[in-house]
Motif scaffolding. Sequence first.
Motif, PDB file in Angstrom:
ATOM      1  N   ALA A  88      49.658 -15.656  10.539  1.00 10.86           N
ATOM      2  CA  ALA A  88      50.907 -16.054   9.869  1.00 10.86           C
ATOM      3  C   ALA A  88      50.614 -16.857   8.595  1.00 10.86           C
ATOM      4  CB  ALA A  88      51.785 -16.853  10.829  1.00 10.86           C
ATOM      5  N   THR A  89      49.631 -17.724   8.658  1.00  7.93           N
ATOM      6  CA  THR A  89      49.274 -18.541   7.487  1.00  7.93           C
ATOM      7  C   THR A  89      48.713 -17.693   6.349  1.00  7.93           C
ATOM      8  OG1 THR A  89      48.940 -20.578   8.720  1.00  7.93           O
ATOM      9  CG2 THR A  89      47.640 -20.352   6.729  1.00  7.93           C
ATOM     10  N   SER A  90      48.184 -16.538   6.682  1.00  6.08           N
ATOM     11  CA  SER A  90      47.529 -15.743   5.627  1.00  6.08           C
ATOM     12  C   SER A  90      48.533 -15.230   4.588  1.00  6.08           C
ATOM     13  CB  SER A  90      46.696 -14.607   6.224  1.00  6.08           C
ATOM     14  OG  SER A  90      47.483 -13.552   6.722  1.00  6.08           O
ATOM     15  N   TRP A  91      49.828 -15.191   4.925  1.00  4.01           N
ATOM     16  CA  TRP A  91      50.826 -14.829   3.905  1.00  4.01           C
ATOM     17  C   TRP A  91      51.162 -16.038   3.022  1.00  4.01           C
ATOM     18  CZ3 TRP A  91      51.517 -12.142   8.642  1.00  4.01           C
ATOM     19  CH2 TRP A  91      51.503 -10.752   8.528  1.00  4.01           C
ATOM     20  N   GLN A  92      50.974 -17.243   3.572  1.00  2.00           N
ATOM     21  CA  GLN A  92      51.238 -18.461   2.793  1.00  2.00           C
ATOM     22  C   GLN A  92      50.043 -18.793   1.891  1.00  2.00           C
ATOM     23  OE1 GLN A  92      54.270 -19.456   3.295  1.00  2.00           O
ATOM     24  NE2 GLN A  92      54.465 -18.073   5.044  1.00  2.00           N
ATOM     25  N   GLN A  93      48.840 -18.446   2.353  1.00  5.27           N
ATOM     26  CA  GLN A  93      47.614 -18.779   1.616  1.00  5.27           C
ATOM     27  C   GLN A  93      46.715 -17.539   1.522  1.00  5.27           C
ATOM     28  OE1 GLN A  93      45.820 -22.227   3.477  1.00  5.27           O
ATOM     29  NE2 GLN A  93      47.658 -23.436   3.272  1.00  5.27           N
ATOM     30  N   PRO A  94      47.202 -16.492   0.848  1.00  9.20           N
ATOM     31  CA  PRO A  94      46.428 -15.242   0.819  1.00  9.20           C
ATOM     32  C   PRO A  94      45.102 -15.369   0.077  1.00  9.20           C
ATOM     33  CG  PRO A  94      48.350 -15.110  -0.633  1.00  9.20           C
ATOM     34  CD  PRO A  94      48.496 -16.379   0.148  1.00  9.20           C
ATOM     35  N   LEU A  95      45.089 -16.172  -0.986  1.00 12.10           N
ATOM     36  CA  LEU A  95      43.850 -16.264  -1.781  1.00 12.10           C
ATOM     37  C   LEU A  95      42.799 -17.078  -1.044  1.00 12.10           C
ATOM     38  CD1 LEU A  95      45.577 -16.660  -5.223  1.00 12.10           C
ATOM     39  CD2 LEU A  95      44.412 -14.659  -4.332  1.00 12.10           C
ATOM     40  N   GLY A 102      37.173 -13.526   3.944  1.00 16.00           N
ATOM     41  CA  GLY A 102      36.532 -12.351   3.362  1.00 16.00           C
ATOM     42  C   GLY A 102      35.227 -12.693   2.655  1.00 16.00           C
ATOM     43  N   VAL A 103      35.349 -13.330   1.492  1.00 12.78           N
ATOM     44  CA  VAL A 103      34.154 -13.617   0.672  1.00 12.78           C
ATOM     45  C   VAL A 103      33.212 -14.587   1.385  1.00 12.78           C
ATOM     46  CG1 VAL A 103      33.368 -14.530  -1.558  1.00 12.78           C
ATOM     47  CG2 VAL A 103      35.431 -13.119  -1.449  1.00 12.78           C
ATOM     48  N   GLY A 104      33.760 -15.465   2.219  1.00 13.88           N
ATOM     49  CA  GLY A 104      32.916 -16.401   2.973  1.00 13.88           C
ATOM     50  C   GLY A 104      31.862 -15.672   3.804  1.00 13.88           C
ATOM     51  N   ALA A 105      32.258 -14.565   4.420  1.00 13.76           N
ATOM     52  CA  ALA A 105      31.291 -13.785   5.219  1.00 13.76           C
ATOM     53  C   ALA A 105      30.199 -13.214   4.316  1.00 13.76           C
ATOM     54  CB  ALA A 105      32.024 -12.667   5.958  1.00 13.76           C
ATOM     55  N   LEU A 106      30.608 -12.755   3.137  1.00 16.53           N
ATOM     56  CA  LEU A 106      29.621 -12.219   2.188  1.00 16.53           C
ATOM     57  C   LEU A 106      28.669 -13.329   1.733  1.00 16.53           C
ATOM     58  CD1 LEU A 106      28.573  -9.857   0.503  1.00 16.53           C
ATOM     59  CD2 LEU A 106      30.380 -10.323  -1.171  1.00 16.53           C
ATOM     60  N   ASN A 107      29.194 -14.542   1.572  1.00 14.32           N
ATOM     61  CA  ASN A 107      28.322 -15.671   1.226  1.00 14.32           C
ATOM     62  C   ASN A 107      27.231 -15.866   2.282  1.00 14.32           C
ATOM     63  OD1 ASN A 107      29.462 -16.452  -1.198  1.00 14.32           O
ATOM     64  ND2 ASN A 107      30.904 -17.887  -0.271  1.00 14.32           N
ATOM     65  N   VAL A 108      27.609 -15.743   3.555  1.00 10.67           N
ATOM     66  CA  VAL A 108      26.608 -15.934   4.620  1.00 10.67           C
ATOM     67  C   VAL A 108      25.577 -14.801   4.577  1.00 10.67           C
ATOM     68  CG1 VAL A 108      26.222 -16.244   7.094  1.00 10.67           C
ATOM     69  CG2 VAL A 108      28.328 -17.124   6.058  1.00 10.67           C
ATOM     70  N   PRO A 143      40.462   4.803  12.488  1.00 10.05           N
ATOM     71  CA  PRO A 143      40.672   4.343  11.093  1.00 10.05           C
ATOM     72  C   PRO A 143      41.435   3.013  11.053  1.00 10.05           C
ATOM     73  CG  PRO A 143      41.310   6.647  11.352  1.00 10.05           C
ATOM     74  CD  PRO A 143      41.070   6.119  12.736  1.00 10.05           C
ATOM     75  N   PHE A 144      41.151   2.233  10.025  1.00 12.08           N
ATOM     76  CA  PHE A 144      41.780   0.900   9.884  1.00 12.08           C
ATOM     77  C   PHE A 144      43.043   0.990   9.009  1.00 12.08           C
ATOM     78  CE2 PHE A 144      37.122  -0.224  10.208  1.00 12.08           C
ATOM     79  CZ  PHE A 144      37.197  -0.765  11.482  1.00 12.08           C
ATOM     80  N   HIS A 145      43.976   0.083   9.274  1.00 17.92           N
ATOM     81  CA  HIS A 145      45.168  -0.062   8.416  1.00 17.92           C
ATOM     82  C   HIS A 145      45.688  -1.496   8.590  1.00 17.92           C
ATOM     83  CE1 HIS A 145      49.042   1.769   6.595  1.00 17.92           C
ATOM     84  NE2 HIS A 145      49.113   0.448   6.528  1.00 17.92           N
ATOM     85  N   PRO A 146      45.023  -2.473   7.943  1.00 16.59           N
ATOM     86  CA  PRO A 146      45.425  -3.874   8.157  1.00 16.59           C
ATOM     87  C   PRO A 146      46.838  -4.138   7.644  1.00 16.59           C
ATOM     88  CG  PRO A 146      43.833  -3.684   6.354  1.00 16.59           C
ATOM     89  CD  PRO A 146      43.907  -2.334   6.994  1.00 16.59           C
ATOM     90  N   ARG A 147      47.496  -5.126   8.257  1.00  8.48           N
ATOM     91  CA  ARG A 147      48.910  -5.397   7.945  1.00  8.48           C
ATOM     92  C   ARG A 147      49.150  -6.802   7.410  1.00  8.48           C
ATOM     93  NH1 ARG A 147      53.423  -2.188   8.242  1.00  8.48           N
ATOM     94  NH2 ARG A 147      54.436  -3.160  10.050  1.00  8.48           N
ATOM     95  N   SER A 148      48.085  -7.569   7.176  1.00  6.54           N
ATOM     96  CA  SER A 148      48.255  -8.951   6.695  1.00  6.54           C
ATOM     97  C   SER A 148      47.095  -9.268   5.753  1.00  6.54           C
ATOM     98  CB  SER A 148      48.202  -9.923   7.883  1.00  6.54           C
ATOM     99  OG  SER A 148      46.921  -9.855   8.495  1.00  6.54           O
ATOM    100  N   PRO A 149      47.268 -10.293   4.914  1.00  9.65           N
ATOM    101  CA  PRO A 149      46.129 -10.723   4.078  1.00  9.65           C
ATOM    102  C   PRO A 149      44.919 -11.068   4.942  1.00  9.65           C
ATOM    103  CG  PRO A 149      48.162 -11.702   3.275  1.00  9.65           C
ATOM    104  CD  PRO A 149      48.516 -11.014   4.574  1.00  9.65           C
ATOM    105  N   LYS A 154      39.446  -9.628   6.537  1.00 12.95           N
ATOM    106  CA  LYS A 154      38.462  -9.309   7.590  1.00 12.95           C
ATOM    107  C   LYS A 154      37.843  -7.930   7.384  1.00 12.95           C
ATOM    108  CE  LYS A 154      38.068 -12.727  10.598  1.00 12.95           C
ATOM    109  NZ  LYS A 154      36.789 -13.343  10.989  1.00 12.95           N
ATOM    110  N   LEU A 155      38.640  -7.017   6.836  1.00 16.01           N
ATOM    111  CA  LEU A 155      38.101  -5.680   6.578  1.00 16.01           C
ATOM    112  C   LEU A 155      37.001  -5.750   5.514  1.00 16.01           C
ATOM    113  CD1 LEU A 155      38.469  -2.866   7.640  1.00 16.01           C
ATOM    114  CD2 LEU A 155      40.332  -2.518   6.021  1.00 16.01           C
ATOM    115  N   PHE A 156      37.210  -6.566   4.482  1.00 19.54           N
ATOM    116  CA  PHE A 156      36.183  -6.777   3.451  1.00 19.54           C
ATOM    117  C   PHE A 156      34.905  -7.328   4.099  1.00 19.54           C
ATOM    118  CE2 PHE A 156      33.983  -9.698   0.615  1.00 19.54           C
ATOM    119  CZ  PHE A 156      33.734  -8.894  -0.489  1.00 19.54           C
TER     120      PHE A 156
END
Length: 323
Positions: A88-95, A102-108, A143-149, A154-156
């Motif tokens: 639910a928070t991901s719509w309030q804080q999408p970035l 997303g990018v945090g996982a790539l950082n690791v 196949p994936f079809h995410p519905r929230s930021p 997470k798909l990234f």
Amino acid sequence: MAKSALITGVSGQDGAYLARLLIDKGYRVSGLLARRSSDTLWRLRELGILDAVACIDGDLSDISSIRRALDASGAEEVYNLAAQSFVATSWQQPLLTAQITGVGALNVLEAIRLTDSGARFYQASTSEMFGLIQRERQDEVTPFHPRSPYGVAKLFAHWSTVNYRESFGMHASSGILFNHESPLRGIEFVTRKVSDGAARIKLGKQKELRLGNIDAKRDWGFAGDYVEAMWLMLQQDKPDDYVIATGTTTTVRDMCRIAFEHVGLRYEEHVVVDPKFFRPAEVEVLLGNPSKAKAKLGWQPKTGLNELMRMMVDADLRRVGRE
Ligand code: NAP
Ligand code: F7E
């Protein structure tokens, strides 16, 4: 020599259970801990393992802190559990969600590659990536079809994990975990909101419980069972992706029924549907097929939803009773 593991998100629900599992197996466990003004260590305290985890200051958005944590811990296994994990928070804080989840996982992943430590990597992927489901039962090839930021982020992270495995031969595995709960679940998630609400109403501290879409269906398991699957994935000769689920789906409504009946109440008399808790796009139903995990990891869930909800309500009765 004891094996060494680094857990990001060690202060979260799964981080705490995984830390306990690894400590019980004789690991030296370090945790990346983001600085917060409030107490986030209550779960480690509740499991009695606070002193056994070496907490290292760091943040998923700061790759230099992750590199330092890798060096300090000497980790041979890295479990990336940190995320902005509330859908639910991901719509309030999408970035922010994109940056951390997303990018945090790539950082690791990138920090492991740059330090050249050869550490094995686990990514906390999620059934939310299936979102608008394309198959009645979801498995590793659905196949994936995410519905929230959150799902998009997470798909990234998921594809970054697959990509680092394929590009650099990293031992990087992704666990596509369906909802898993416990007495250590955050209060904002629906099962814990319900177990806490049922306990408060039973003890006369609250009259009603306001929820959103109670017709949504989820495949709910116990977090304590699911962290074993994370560990098993990193013990395999080859990295891979696995769906971890129970194979049973239940409505929020029926989950409420189980929780309220456990304290001798009828949910219909206390639960109020409030549109405030509806989401801009809902994941109506999720149902996982964990056959691959059973066949290849020898993993299967031990705890059913009835037992899980009773465990959670009992824990909240004790907590609310102490207040
Ligand atoms: P959780 O209780 O929300 O824990 C999330 C953890 O991430 C907390 O320790 C949090 O620290 C940490 N964190 C947040 N932002 C951070 C940042 N910028 N840098 C470093 N750490 C940060 O989540 P969970 O239920 O244990 O889930 C664990 C992982 O599995 C998450 O990635 C979640 O998205 C994923 N997942 C969960 C489920 C589920 O049903 N539980 C299912 C599939 C996948 P603070 O405590 O300091 O905020
Ligand atoms: O919602 C509905 C809500 O917030 C479950 C995270 O761990 O699992 C979790 O995500 C369902 C949804 O979990 C309320 O609309 C109704 O359909 O407990 P939740 P989630 O969104 O499924 C996945 C696998 C993750 O990866 C995530 O990190 O319950 N619902 N009424 C409600 N949900 C909440 N939170 N609050 C309500 O009042």
